[in-house]
Design a protein around this motif. Structure first.
Motif, PDB file in Angstrom:
ATOM      1  N   ALA A   1      43.118  62.101  12.332  1.00  0.00           N
ATOM      2  CA  ALA A   1      43.876  62.062  13.587  1.00  0.00           C
ATOM      3  C   ALA A   1      43.346  61.016  14.555  1.00  0.00           C
ATOM      4  N   ASP A   2      42.079  60.638  14.428  1.00  0.00           N
ATOM      5  CA  ASP A   2      41.525  59.595  15.290  1.00  0.00           C
ATOM      6  C   ASP A   2      42.185  58.246  15.024  1.00  0.00           C
TER       7      ASP A   2
ATOM      8  N   ASP B   1      45.500  58.012  13.803  1.00  0.00           N
ATOM      9  CA  ASP B   1      46.820  58.299  14.376  1.00  0.00           C
ATOM     10  C   ASP B   1      47.068  59.784  14.144  1.00  0.00           C
ATOM     11  N   PRO B   2      47.341  60.567  15.204  1.00  0.00           N
ATOM     12  CA  PRO B   2      47.497  62.018  15.030  1.00  0.00           C
ATOM     13  C   PRO B   2      48.593  62.393  14.035  1.00  0.00           C
TER      14      PRO B   2
ATOM     15  N   SER C   1      39.723  63.465  18.635  1.00  0.00           N
ATOM     16  CA  SER C   1      40.137  64.440  17.621  1.00  0.00           C
ATOM     17  C   SER C   1      39.036  64.669  16.600  1.00  0.00           C
TER      18      SER C   1
ATOM     19  N   GLY D   1      44.513  67.277  15.491  1.00  0.00           N
ATOM     20  CA  GLY D   1      45.397  66.219  15.966  1.00  0.00           C
ATOM     21  C   GLY D   1      46.546  66.705  16.829  1.00  0.00           C
TER      22      GLY D   1
ATOM     23  N   ARG E   1      40.680  68.068  24.744  1.00  0.00           N
ATOM     24  CA  ARG E   1      41.450  66.829  24.634  1.00  0.00           C
ATOM     25  C   ARG E   1      41.983  66.356  25.988  1.00  0.00           C
TER      26      ARG E   1
ATOM     27  N   SER F   1      47.619  62.995  10.137  1.00  0.00           N
ATOM     28  CA  SER F   1      47.085  64.270   9.644  1.00  0.00           C
ATOM     29  C   SER F   1      48.211  65.171   9.121  1.00  0.00           C
TER      30      SER F   1
END
Length: 402
Positions: free
Chosen positions: A159-160, A162-163, A252, A33, A245, A166
């Motif tokens: 993280a996908d 919301d980063p 992520s 993330g 990225r 994580s």
């Protein structure tokens, strides 16, 4: 009675292996993330390498400090705080937008990470019989590889969403692991005289370099090889997640899946393939061969990337090759000496950490200048390493008798 003591030691070794497995899972939640977090904050791409460099230097400094302190006050007393400190610093890393504070958080994470490894290896080594030290330390290493793979995958999935989540997960799970250590681990103090006072002079993290003068010419030369290898490997490896990225717009979760696959491939290489090769060939010849194979793989990766293709499988195999290279580097130096293994390997580890830090620092700046530069730099530096190994003049020196 003696048999019961040995059984107790084995139980405590196994407990530490489990604790390290859990720690490394938690420590790897945030890696997939981090590129998305940097993107969310609108920071420069070069920040990625700078953050990794700060963390690597902090790991290098913290290992001798925290390891020596743990020897005196008790390993559990210090180890118990490492996951909690790491998780807390990562929570700051994920939610504090001010870049100077983010760098401080990264340094604290590095200290906790370096201390975790130093104490864990020291704990296992202290409880192991002389003939079983290498085997038990290898078990810890294997647990960290698998733990890292699992952690990266879980972190990528979280993280996908919301980063930042994580990093919250790191704080929560790090706190839980610290509580588990409190109730599960047994305390040990690694010194015979428990009244001995801690000598601050022994805590100098740069004292390791004084030992370089005690090495033979070939070992000093090979330390240069390890340093350059670290720079070449990490100028690519620490840029890869950010390349995926920023340039390829990979999720992520996909990054986490790829890193998990790469870690499992590296585990196969170091735990099984390397053992088979060492039984048939000299370590130095394997080292040269793996460097050459790595250069060829990297050239193929660069070619495919320029064609707008991401060769995940080849990247994973390259990861296996450089993990084998890193394992072999320490072995080649250690086998030249019969005593003082801790001191000898301390030099090799310190030099490797510096290479990692320099490569990490370069990676972000290289990626900022061109998406292809981390790959090109890797090929160039590892090409120099291959030539240095091929044409070194110290190769025929006799092994030390000490």
């Amino acid at each position: 009675m003696e048999e019961n003591k040995e059984l107790e030691k084995k139980k405590n070794i196994n407990k530490m292996i489990i604790m390290m497995f859990l720690c490394v899972i938690v420590y790897n939640f945030g890696h997939p993330g981090t590129p998305a977090l940097i993107e969310m904050r609108g920071w420069e791409k070069s920040v990625s390498g700078e953050l990794l460099a700060f963390m690597s230097v902090a790991m290098f400094i913290s290992s001798p400090y925290l390891g020596a302190i743990a020897d005196h006050i008790g390993m559990k007393k210090l180890f118990i705080f490492m996951p909690f400190i790491y998780g807390t610093s990562q929570l700051f890393f994920g939610f504090v937008p001010q870049l100077p504070l983010v760098f401080i958080a990264r340094v604290v994470s590095g200290f906790a990470s370096g201390g975790t490894y130093a104490i864990a290896f020291g704990y296992v080594s202290q409880l192991s019989k002389s003939g079983e030290k290498a085997k038990n330390i290898a078990k810890v290493s294997s647990a960290t590889v698998i733990g890292g793979a699992i952690g990266q995958k879980i972190g990528g999935m979280v993280a996908d969403i919301d980063p930042r989540y994580s990093f919250v997960l790191q704080f929560i799970c790090g706190s839980i692991v610290s509580i588990i250590i409190l109730f599960l681990m047994k305390e040990i103090i690694c010194r015979k005289d428990k009244t001995e006072k801690l000598d601050p002079k022994k805590l100098n993290p740069f004292a390791t370099f004084k030992y370089i003068k005690d090495l033979d010419n070939y070992s000093r030369y090979f330390c240069l090889i390890i340093l350059l290898s670290g720079i070449g490997i990490y100028s690519y490896a620490n840029a890869l997640n950010y390349f995926l990225r920023f340039n390829e717009k990979v999720s992520s979760n996909t990054i986490g899946t790829f890193v998990m696959f790469s870690s499992l491939t590296a585990f196969f290489g170091t735990a099984f393939l390397l053992e088979k090769l060492v039984s048939k060939f000299k370590e130095k010849n394997i080292y040269k061969f793996m460097i050459l194979i790595g250069i060829i793989f990297m050239a193929v990766i660069l070619f495919e990337v320029k064609l707008d293709v991401i060769p995940y499988v080849i990247m994973a195999i390259y990861t296996m090759s450089y993990e084998m290279v890193r394992s072999l580097g320490n072995t080649i130096i250690a086998k030249r000496y019969k005593e003082n293994q801790g001191k000898i390997l301390g030099v090799a580890s310190a030099v490797g950490s510096l290479g990692n830090a320099i490569g990490s620092l370069l990676s972000g700046h290289l990626l900022k200048m061109s998406e292809f530069l981390p790959f090109i730099t890797n090929i160039a530096v590892m090409g120099i390493v291959f030539l240095l190994i091929l044409f070194n003049k110290f190769d025929k020196e006799k092994i030390e008798k000490n």
